[in-house]
Design a protein around this motif. Structure first.
Motif: not given
Length: 335
Positions: A172-190
């Motif tokens: 995976e090319n973006r694996r350094a951003f894996l945690l960030k990507d997985k958390m983003e939806g929850f963090i910015n959600g209601n």
């Protein structure tokens, strides 16, 4: 929001152990030279920025689904490449003390050993939904959040399965951003109502640590009051600077916490002095002493603040938390 969103001001606290810091060469080898090459040459075209993982998000506040609570959300991590310096102990007891201040806290246990998980008396067996299940796509981030016995404090647990993630994501090319990507939806959600997220990192500069460095905005570095801990200070700064240049421009060392301090030992005083010369005001005034109750508490599955609230370790972590919150208020006022 979190994840270094420029116009929101969220923070991720990562706890990073200092000492014996890896050289840049070993850093590249550990994470994978191919990963660094791919990341350094890529750009985040999805968000229209010139470094990967950065976010403009200038229109998010106009989005009716945007969680305005993220404006007060702080995402931090405690990190150190050397084991046994009080990193997990600091995560556990800072989180507990913040919860006593009516702050809602989430811990992410990003260490395959799962010590932060068992430190709250929770199981880290194979039947538990963990951060590994989030990162490999088996569940959503919010589905992995578990309650603890402490009000206002929840955790995303970990176990040994997480140790295989680096191999599993090798392509995976973006694996350094894996945690960030997985958390983003929850963090910015209601659904996100946390004031702080604390990430407990493994005692090595592995892919997991790099993912935390990319996801976080602020670092707390526990520094053991011993000679060898000082040797890694300059390399630690180089490592963080490298992450800031290409992966996370807003990453910042918020503070250095001296741990395992023995006031009877002249060396502890010398380490204290050298650390304050190097990091200046970033070193917290509070120091965490060597204390047997701090060592006993994890075996009882509870923070030392509950196990023995009158011991010197508990008093020090309560003092550190007061200093931490005061620092946060100053930073908010200056923003």
């Amino acid at each position: 929001g979190s994840f270094s969103v420029p116009n929101v001001g969220a923070h991720v606290w990562v706890f990073f152990e200092n000492g014996n810091a890896m050289s840049p060469t070993y850093f590249a080898t550990s994470f994978g030279a191919e990963d660094w090459q791919a990341i350094y040459e890529s750009s985040d075209t999805e968000h229209g920025t010139d470094y990967p993982g950065s976010y403009e998000n200038k229109s998010k506040k106009d989005d009716p689904t945007y969680n305005h609570n993220t404006e007060t959300y702080r995402n931090k991590f405690v990190i150190n490449q050397k084991g046994g310096v009080g990193k997990t102990t600091t995560v556990i007891n800072l989180a507990a003390a913040l919860s006593f201040h009516k702050k809602k806290v989430l811990i992410i246990d990003l260490d395959p050993q799962g010590n932060a998980t068992t430190g709250f008396g929770l199981s880290n067996n194979d039947d538990t939904t963990t951060i590994y299940d989030v990162l490999n796509g088996n569940c959503h981030f919010e589905d992995a959040i578990q309650n603890t016995k402490i009000d206002n404090l929840k955790i995303v647990s970990s176990n040994v399965d997480l140790s295989g993630l680096e191999v599993e994501t090798a392509s995976e090319n973006r694996r350094a951003f894996l945690l960030k990507d997985k958390m983003e939806g929850f963090i910015n959600g209601n659904k996100n109502d946390f004031s702080y997220v604390l990430i407990d990192c493994p005692p090595s500069l592995s892919l997991l640590t790099v993912m935390a460095l990319v996801a976080a905005k602020s670092l707390i570095v526990p520094l053991q009051a011993e000679f060898f801990a000082l040797e890694g200070l300059s390399q630690l700064i180089k490592t963080i600077d490298r992450i800031k240049i290409k992966l996370n421009p807003q990453l910042d060392i918020r503070g250095v916490l001296l741990t395992m301090f023995d006031k009877r030992n002249k060396l502890s005083a010398e380490v204290d002095s050298e650390a304050r010369k190097f990091f200046k005001s970033k070193v917290y005034q509070t120091v965490i002493p060597r204390n047997v109750r701090l060592s006993e508490a994890p075996s009882h599955g509870t923070p030392v603040l509950i196990y023995d609230k009158s011991c010197s370790g508990s008093k020090s972590y309560l003092s550190f938390t007061e200093e931490f919150l005061k620092q946060e208020n100053i930073m908010e006022s200056a923003a």
